[in-house]
Write an enzyme that holds these catalytic residues in place. Sequence first.
Site, PDB file in Angstrom:
ATOM      1  N   LYS A   1      28.926  53.053  42.495  1.00 51.23           N
ATOM      2  CA  LYS A   1      28.684  54.145  41.555  1.00 51.23           C
ATOM      3  C   LYS A   1      27.979  55.380  42.432  1.00 51.23           C
ATOM      4  O   LYS A   1      28.438  56.547  42.221  1.00 51.23           O
ATOM      5  CB  LYS A   1      27.441  53.937  40.850  1.00 51.23           C
ATOM      6  CG  LYS A   1      27.722  53.067  39.578  1.00 51.23           C
ATOM      7  CD  LYS A   1      26.662  52.988  38.535  1.00 51.23           C
ATOM      8  CE  LYS A   1      25.367  52.577  38.750  1.00 51.23           C
ATOM      9  NZ  LYS A   1      25.104  51.193  39.297  1.00 51.23           N
TER      10      LYS A   1
ATOM     11  N   ARG B   1      19.932  52.218  30.499  1.00 49.83           N
ATOM     12  CA  ARG B   1      19.897  50.894  31.177  1.00 49.83           C
ATOM     13  C   ARG B   1      19.615  49.911  30.225  1.00 49.83           C
ATOM     14  O   ARG B   1      19.523  48.739  30.595  1.00 49.83           O
ATOM     15  CB  ARG B   1      18.977  50.696  32.308  1.00 49.83           C
ATOM     16  CG  ARG B   1      19.591  51.244  33.745  1.00 49.83           C
ATOM     17  CD  ARG B   1      18.950  50.223  34.719  1.00 49.83           C
ATOM     18  NE  ARG B   1      18.803  50.319  36.327  1.00 49.83           N
ATOM     19  CZ  ARG B   1      18.664  51.225  37.033  1.00 49.83           C
ATOM     20  NH1 ARG B   1      19.161  52.271  36.766  1.00 49.83           N
ATOM     21  NH2 ARG B   1      18.676  50.833  38.306  1.00 49.83           N
TER      22      ARG B   1
ATOM     23  N   ARG C   1      25.741  44.456  54.030  1.00 49.49           N
ATOM     24  CA  ARG C   1      25.594  45.715  54.373  1.00 49.49           C
ATOM     25  C   ARG C   1      24.345  45.567  55.602  1.00 49.49           C
ATOM     26  O   ARG C   1      23.516  44.848  55.657  1.00 49.49           O
ATOM     27  CB  ARG C   1      24.816  46.198  53.162  1.00 49.49           C
ATOM     28  CG  ARG C   1      24.622  47.674  53.043  1.00 49.49           C
ATOM     29  CD  ARG C   1      25.043  48.421  51.895  1.00 49.49           C
ATOM     30  NE  ARG C   1      23.721  47.942  50.789  1.00 49.49           N
ATOM     31  CZ  ARG C   1      23.683  48.188  49.698  1.00 49.49           C
ATOM     32  NH1 ARG C   1      24.733  49.134  48.910  1.00 49.49           N
ATOM     33  NH2 ARG C   1      22.695  48.026  48.940  1.00 49.49           N
TER      34      ARG C   1
ATOM     35  N   ARG D   1      18.404  45.682  54.896  1.00 44.02           N
ATOM     36  CA  ARG D   1      17.223  45.978  53.913  1.00 44.02           C
ATOM     37  C   ARG D   1      16.759  44.689  53.398  1.00 44.02           C
ATOM     38  O   ARG D   1      17.642  43.820  52.915  1.00 44.02           O
ATOM     39  CB  ARG D   1      17.833  46.831  52.922  1.00 44.02           C
ATOM     40  CG  ARG D   1      17.592  48.583  53.237  1.00 44.02           C
ATOM     41  CD  ARG D   1      18.525  49.185  52.249  1.00 44.02           C
ATOM     42  NE  ARG D   1      18.307  48.745  50.887  1.00 44.02           N
ATOM     43  CZ  ARG D   1      18.603  49.615  49.752  1.00 44.02           C
ATOM     44  NH1 ARG D   1      19.294  50.616  49.886  1.00 44.02           N
ATOM     45  NH2 ARG D   1      18.421  49.118  48.501  1.00 44.02           N
TER      46      ARG D   1
ATOM     47  N   ARG E   1      18.994  41.092  41.027  1.00 44.56           N
ATOM     48  CA  ARG E   1      19.321  42.291  40.336  1.00 44.56           C
ATOM     49  C   ARG E   1      20.480  42.447  39.201  1.00 44.56           C
ATOM     50  O   ARG E   1      20.628  42.819  38.366  1.00 44.56           O
ATOM     51  CB  ARG E   1      19.511  43.402  41.416  1.00 44.56           C
ATOM     52  CG  ARG E   1      18.479  44.015  42.053  1.00 44.56           C
ATOM     53  CD  ARG E   1      18.651  45.143  43.115  1.00 44.56           C
ATOM     54  NE  ARG E   1      19.054  44.554  44.145  1.00 44.56           N
ATOM     55  CZ  ARG E   1      19.686  45.127  45.296  1.00 44.56           C
ATOM     56  NH1 ARG E   1      20.021  46.256  45.107  1.00 44.56           N
ATOM     57  NH2 ARG E   1      19.693  44.620  46.364  1.00 44.56           N
TER      58      ARG E   1
END
Length: 212
Positions: free
Chosen positions: A13, A88, A127, A155, A166
């Site tokens: 996004k 959301r 990532r 991260r 999530r």
Amino acid sequence: MRMILVGPPGAGKGTQAARLLDRLGIPHISTGDMLRAAVRAGTEMGRQADEFMKAGKLVPDDVVIGMVLDRIAEADAAEGFMLDGFPRTRPQAEALDGALRRAKVTLDAVVLIEVDDDLIVGRITGRRMDPETGAIYHISYNPPPADVAARVIQRKDDTEEACRERLAKYHSETTPIIPFYEELGCLKRVDGVGTPDEVTQRMLEVLELGAE
Ligand code: AMP
């Protein structure tokens, strides 16, 4: 153009928003960015939001709804906006709908970027970030150069467990807004699998903006 960008975390996004905004000239209204700014500024709302954000929970609807309705009433959003990260939840979608009706304006499009959970987990867990420059790499799709590879870090919230959590939250709390917009007739589905250019092209098509 009044539009909303929806999709699971890791669907791209942010990347797509940046590309479209260049072209559309409308303000980008990201509730995540606004809430982080409120936390940094130490406002009352920021203090309230901080607890929820730290716990990985959604900030209560009344806080976020008030913040967004005030923001879209500002002068720069009179001709359009791109909402990112809002709504959301279904109550957020209903509150936005009510406010737009009262203002006698309509939503042009809700673009849903679709990517399967397993693919997202692969994207996110691969990532890596260069702590010196902030550059983002991916161990398979965009590996860091040899001199950077030794110092890249992952991260904390990019682990498989955090990512699945999530995604579960996205499915339980956010996907109920999809039938809501489908019924309103403004939902546009975009396949989020492909290169960033391919996905941008699909977005331009569903938004009827023509080729780049
Ligand atoms: P994001 O940058 O969009 O991932 O948002 C970061 C955090 O801000 C989320 O994990 C939530 O705690 C909070 N947040 C952002 N947008 C919303 C929203 N529309 N409703 C509730 N909480 C939100």
